[in-house]
Design a protein around this motif. Sequence first.
Motif, mmCIF file in Angstrom:
data_model
loop_
_atom_site.group_PDB
_atom_site.id
_atom_site.type_symbol
_atom_site.label_atom_id
_atom_site.label_comp_id
_atom_site.label_asym_id
_atom_site.label_seq_id
_atom_site.Cartn_x
_atom_site.Cartn_y
_atom_site.Cartn_z
ATOM 1 N N LEU A 1 0.827 -1.208 0.000
ATOM 2 C CA LEU A 1 0.000 0.000 0.000
ATOM 3 C C LEU A 1 0.861 1.259 0.000
ATOM 4 O O LEU A 1 0.516 2.261 -0.643
ATOM 5 N N LEU A 2 1.971 1.232 0.718
ATOM 6 C CA LEU A 2 2.889 2.373 0.703
ATOM 7 C C LEU A 2 3.406 2.604 -0.714
ATOM 8 O O LEU A 2 3.455 3.737 -1.201
ATOM 9 N N ASP A 3 3.778 1.516 -1.377
ATOM 10 C CA ASP A 3 4.290 1.620 -2.744
ATOM 11 C C ASP A 3 3.213 2.138 -3.696
ATOM 12 O O ASP A 3 3.504 2.896 -4.631
ATOM 13 N N GLU A 4 1.974 1.749 -3.449
ATOM 14 C CA GLU A 4 0.869 2.203 -4.295
ATOM 15 C C GLU A 4 0.696 3.722 -4.207
ATOM 16 O O GLU A 4 0.526 4.401 -5.225
ATOM 17 N N VAL A 5 0.752 4.253 -3.001
ATOM 18 C CA VAL A 5 0.619 5.704 -2.820
ATOM 19 C C VAL A 5 1.802 6.432 -3.441
ATOM 20 O O VAL A 5 1.640 7.457 -4.116
ATOM 21 N N SER A 6 3.001 5.903 -3.245
ATOM 22 C CA SER A 6 4.197 6.534 -3.807
ATOM 23 C C SER A 6 4.172 6.522 -5.331
ATOM 24 O O SER A 6 4.580 7.500 -5.976
ATOM 25 N N ALA A 7 3.689 5.422 -5.916
ATOM 26 C CA ALA A 7 3.614 5.332 -7.374
ATOM 27 C C ALA A 7 2.613 6.334 -7.937
ATOM 28 O O ALA A 7 2.828 6.919 -9.014
ATOM 29 N N ALA A 8 1.517 6.537 -7.227
ATOM 30 C CA ALA A 8 0.491 7.481 -7.678
ATOM 31 C C ALA A 8 0.900 8.925 -7.424
ATOM 32 O O ALA A 8 0.353 9.842 -8.060
ATOM 33 N N ASN A 9 1.866 9.139 -6.517
ATOM 34 C CA ASN A 9 2.299 10.493 -6.146
ATOM 35 C C ASN A 9 3.822 10.523 -6.073
ATOM 36 O O ASN A 9 4.399 10.486 -4.977
ATOM 37 N N PRO A 10 4.498 10.563 -7.226
ATOM 38 C CA PRO A 10 5.962 10.553 -7.212
ATOM 39 C C PRO A 10 6.532 11.647 -6.319
ATOM 40 O O PRO A 10 6.142 12.816 -6.408
ATOM 41 N N GLY A 11 7.415 11.235 -5.421
ATOM 42 C CA GLY A 11 7.995 12.175 -4.460
ATOM 43 C C GLY A 11 7.554 11.910 -3.042
ATOM 44 O O GLY A 11 8.239 12.296 -2.094
ATOM 45 N N ILE A 12 6.404 11.234 -2.868
ATOM 46 C CA ILE A 12 5.991 10.803 -1.529
ATOM 47 C C ILE A 12 6.753 9.528 -1.188
ATOM 48 O O ILE A 12 6.745 8.564 -1.956
ATOM 49 N N ASP A 13 7.420 9.512 -0.051
ATOM 50 C CA ASP A 13 8.160 8.338 0.403
ATOM 51 C C ASP A 13 7.325 7.545 1.400
ATOM 52 O O ASP A 13 6.485 8.124 2.116
ATOM 53 N N GLY A 14 7.569 6.239 1.484
ATOM 54 C CA GLY A 14 6.852 5.384 2.426
ATOM 55 C C GLY A 14 7.794 4.658 3.363
ATOM 56 O O GLY A 14 8.890 4.243 2.965
ATOM 57 N N ILE A 15 7.385 4.519 4.606
ATOM 58 C CA ILE A 15 8.149 3.787 5.615
ATOM 59 C C ILE A 15 7.207 2.817 6.322
ATOM 60 O O ILE A 15 6.137 3.221 6.793
ATOM 61 N N GLU A 16 7.600 1.565 6.387
ATOM 62 C CA GLU A 16 6.795 0.585 7.122
ATOM 63 C C GLU A 16 6.886 0.865 8.618
ATOM 64 O O GLU A 16 7.961 1.083 9.163
ATOM 65 N N LEU A 17 5.733 0.860 9.280
ATOM 66 C CA LEU A 17 5.677 1.121 10.718
ATOM 67 C C LEU A 17 4.487 0.417 11.336
ATOM 68 O O LEU A 17 3.361 0.543 10.850
ATOM 69 N N ASN A 18 4.750 -0.288 12.405
ATOM 70 C CA ASN A 18 3.677 -0.826 13.241
ATOM 71 C C ASN A 18 3.527 0.112 14.423
ATOM 72 O O ASN A 18 4.309 0.063 15.370
ATOM 73 N N ILE A 19 2.542 0.992 14.374
ATOM 74 C CA ILE A 19 2.387 2.037 15.391
ATOM 75 C C ILE A 19 2.050 1.458 16.758
ATOM 76 O O ILE A 19 2.185 2.145 17.784
ATOM 77 N N ALA A 20 1.634 0.197 16.811
ATOM 78 C CA ALA A 20 1.317 -0.445 18.089
ATOM 79 C C ALA A 20 2.537 -1.103 18.732
ATOM 80 O O ALA A 20 2.423 -1.702 19.799
ATOM 81 N N ASP A 21 3.709 -0.967 18.111
ATOM 82 C CA ASP A 21 4.935 -1.618 18.587
ATOM 83 C C ASP A 21 5.920 -0.544 19.017
ATOM 84 O O ASP A 21 6.439 0.210 18.191
ATOM 85 N N ALA A 22 6.196 -0.475 20.306
ATOM 86 C CA ALA A 22 7.072 0.580 20.833
ATOM 87 C C ALA A 22 8.466 0.515 20.233
ATOM 88 O O ALA A 22 9.073 1.545 19.920
ATOM 89 N N ALA A 23 9.004 -0.696 20.050
ATOM 90 C CA ALA A 23 10.351 -0.835 19.486
ATOM 91 C C ALA A 23 10.376 -0.374 18.032
ATOM 92 O O ALA A 23 11.351 0.250 17.585
ATOM 93 N N ASP A 24 9.317 -0.655 17.292
ATOM 94 C CA ASP A 24 9.269 -0.243 15.898
ATOM 95 C C ASP A 24 9.172 1.274 15.783
ATOM 96 O O ASP A 24 9.732 1.879 14.861
ATOM 97 N N ILE A 25 8.475 1.890 16.702
ATOM 98 C CA ILE A 25 8.407 3.356 16.724
ATOM 99 C C ILE A 25 9.794 3.959 16.910
ATOM 100 O O ILE A 25 10.181 4.907 16.209
#
Length: 252
Positions: free
Chosen positions: A41-65
């Motif tokens: 899904l991040l890649d889909e948004v970036s492809a539709a809007n060149p210049g928007i970057d995506g980062i995978e994040l699990n907002i419910a995971d303190a270590a991932d934050i």
Amino acid sequence: MKMTGNTIFITGGTSGIGRALAEAFHKLGNKVIIAGRRKALLDEVSAANPGIDGIELNIADAADIERVATKLISEYPKLNVLINNAGIMPFDDPAGKIDDSVLQKIIETNLLGPIRLTSALVDHLKAQPDATIIHNTSVLAFVPLAGNAVYSSTKAALHSYSLSQRFALRDTNVKVQEIAPPWVDTDLVKKSGDPRAMPLDVFIEKTMAGLATEAPEVFVEEITALRDNPGLKEHQLVHDFNAALVADPIPV
């Protein structure tokens, strides 16, 4: 907030309000980075809007934050806007037993996630010449929906946190704004075209206009009566609000 020349990080940026905000700020020439759990899904948004970057994040995971915060500070040193948008809205029944795993997931995502992420980035934001933290709460922070009692509670708590954080940062370069959406026609519950739900494009247009001001809280005029402090009439207001939705339920 200033609307151009920013580097903006938006959680929950792959759909709904988050994606629409990302695209609106991107069109104004800002550098936008979105976060979400699914790379496709991040890649889909970036492809539709060149210049928007995506980062995978699990907002419910303190270590991932902490991992993502470190990455952001390293790779985007001019980061000066954080939009805490990610949220989930499962239905629950406070008159019955609530599954504890669902309860914890809602709280981790909607409340602890924004607090943890803001905490991880706030010192970096304070070092910027002009920075803004935006918390996406809800009209349900002020008038709770009984069928989403836990969700409503997390949004009320995040509203309270926003008030405290705004005061605590009053002598810094960091402003705190809050978005309090009405029922918007997105997939947060079910995108249904229900006439009671505000179209997403209308909500974004009004919200972007509000964010361009110095208003601490941005909400559309359609919810003014619900946002206005009901005082001693609060109990009746909440009862009537929920009774109306029992009579004409939200589609699920």
